[in-house]
Design an enzyme around this catalytic site. Sequence first.
Site, PDB file in Angstrom:
ATOM      1  N   ARG A  64       0.844  -1.212   0.000  1.00  0.00           N
ATOM      2  CA  ARG A  64       0.000   0.000   0.000  1.00  0.00           C
ATOM      3  C   ARG A  64       0.872   1.253   0.000  1.00  0.00           C
ATOM      4  NH1 ARG A  64      -2.117   1.636   4.746  1.00  0.00           N
ATOM      5  NH2 ARG A  64      -2.835  -0.463   5.245  1.00  0.00           N
ATOM      6  N   TYR A 117     -13.879  16.545 -15.805  1.00  0.00           N
ATOM      7  CA  TYR A 117     -14.357  15.161 -15.887  1.00  0.00           C
ATOM      8  C   TYR A 117     -15.558  15.036 -14.932  1.00  0.00           C
ATOM      9  CZ  TYR A 117     -14.483  10.196 -14.948  1.00  0.00           C
ATOM     10  OH  TYR A 117     -14.906   8.905 -14.781  1.00  0.00           O
ATOM     11  N   ASP A 189      -4.824  18.716 -14.199  1.00  0.00           N
ATOM     12  CA  ASP A 189      -5.167  17.384 -14.719  1.00  0.00           C
ATOM     13  C   ASP A 189      -4.683  17.340 -16.164  1.00  0.00           C
ATOM     14  OD1 ASP A 189      -6.433  15.182 -15.928  1.00  0.00           O
ATOM     15  OD2 ASP A 189      -8.206  15.331 -14.639  1.00  0.00           O
ATOM     16  N   LYS A 214      -6.126   6.245 -19.171  1.00  0.00           N
ATOM     17  CA  LYS A 214      -6.326   6.746 -20.526  1.00  0.00           C
ATOM     18  C   LYS A 214      -5.043   6.555 -21.346  1.00  0.00           C
ATOM     19  CE  LYS A 214     -10.192   7.738 -18.511  1.00  0.00           C
ATOM     20  NZ  LYS A 214     -10.555   9.030 -17.957  1.00  0.00           N
TER      21      LYS A 214
HETATM   22  C1  PLP Z   1     -11.148   9.514 -16.704  1.00  0.00           C
HETATM   23  C2  PLP Z   1     -10.724  10.815 -16.153  1.00  0.00           C
HETATM   24  C3  PLP Z   1     -10.535  11.000 -14.769  1.00  0.00           C
HETATM   25  C4  PLP Z   1     -10.841   9.905 -13.758  1.00  0.00           C
HETATM   26  O1  PLP Z   1      -9.945   8.849 -13.895  1.00  0.00           O
HETATM   27  P1  PLP Z   1     -10.296   7.296 -13.498  1.00  0.00           P
HETATM   28  O2  PLP Z   1      -9.025   6.608 -13.838  1.00  0.00           O
HETATM   29  O3  PLP Z   1     -11.472   6.902 -14.336  1.00  0.00           O
HETATM   30  O4  PLP Z   1     -10.620   7.289 -12.046  1.00  0.00           O
HETATM   31  C5  PLP Z   1     -10.053  12.224 -14.331  1.00  0.00           C
HETATM   32  N1  PLP Z   1      -9.795  13.223 -15.194  1.00  0.00           N
HETATM   33  C6  PLP Z   1      -9.995  13.091 -16.539  1.00  0.00           C
HETATM   34  C7  PLP Z   1      -9.690  14.232 -17.437  1.00  0.00           C
HETATM   35  C8  PLP Z   1     -10.470  11.884 -17.058  1.00  0.00           C
HETATM   36  O5  PLP Z   1     -10.667  11.763 -18.375  1.00  0.00           O
END
Ligand code: PLP
Length: 399
Positions: A64, A117, A189, A214
């Site tokens: 962890r 998001y 982000d 992604k």
């Molecule tokens: C998908 C996404 C998230 C969340 O990520 P997860 O891996 O699904 O928890 C956050 N920010 C953006 C821009 C995203 O496309």
Amino acid sequence: MSDKKNYGFQTRCIHGHGHVSDGRWRTARPVSCPIVQTSTFAFESAEHGAAIFAGENDGFLYTRLGNPTQEALECRMAALEGGEAALALASGMAACTTAVLTLCGSGDHIVSGDTLYGGTHQLFTHTLPRLGIAVAEVDATDPANFERAITPATKLLYVETPANPTLVLTDLPAVAAIASRHGIPLLVDNTFCTPVLQRPLEMGADIVLHSATKYIGGHGDAIAGILVGSSEFITRARFETLRDIGGCISPFNAWLLIRGLKTLAVRVRQHGENAMTVAKWLQKHPKVTRVIYPGLPTHPQHELAKRQQAGFGGLISFLIAGGRDAGRTVMNSVELCTLAVSLGDVDTLIEHPATMTHSTYSEEDLLRVGIDPAMVRLSVGLEDPEDIIADLEQAFARI
Ligand SMILES: *Cc1c(COP(=O)(O)O)cnc(C)c1O
């Protein structure tokens, strides 16, 4: 372990020859990063274990809090984003929650861009307020809006650029200047661009977040998140927040991301090339009323995109004549493209933000932030662009 043959059958099942403590394991030099699929790590002595727990020795103790496969991923991500350190987590949302709870507590305040998001928007408008953390969401196209919303309680500025799904950009050097003037950290982000196209830390941001689900993973097979920042911030995120909240990544998923990173640059460049081809085709199609892609001169922030990004990415949003019903027909008619949320996969994915990824926005908020109820989002994959276009063409013909 000497003289193994004296052990009983069940003990030999667990401790027999070939255990990692055996010599040949110690001298093996695998070229591919091993998956250290273990929950816990053996201490050399009671003193050694106590020293690790006391922070006097940086050995591993429990997955962890850290693991060699996770660490290999974290070192690569820190180097790619130009940060001191990184922390890999179970998902993009685990990364978001871990960052926020490291910096904010009850009574604190966050200023965020208003196009996010859908999960992040839900965290900011539902869960954080329940914990006493207030979030002001502002129009991020004008950096002055961030400054105007700052209060004495503000502990974090939060930006997603390009934003999901409107592909609205935020001027990062301008917002970073405001953040530094007020002594407040700026988190970006960077999921849509990846460090191949945009490096927020070099533009003055303090923390970078990825949904590594992604483009970092890139193959649609693992959920994961990453934070990159100063050693001081990452240490607190790991040993205070992650330790308590527990959103750690599995060693196997960390390994999938390490493998994804090996082709990140070639994939992201090709996603961008394919998206540009598809965007130009969409723009000429008589049934398409609007194409939103930062690489097109018609994007209102095209100049900003050229300034702060090294390319325009693989995401396109568009509107079809006939609105929501026509969009539904297209999504139900595609054959090569897959009707699914997520993005950044080698497969082309198509989805409807208003009822899927951004269904956490109220009808009113969707309109306010420019998510048209008829908007369709396309994550352009690595198939031959002619095939993606032919698939959309036959789907448009069914409207
Ligand atoms: C998908 C996404 C998230 C969340 O990520 P997860 O891996 O699904 O928890 C956050 N920010 C953006 C821009 C995203 O496309």
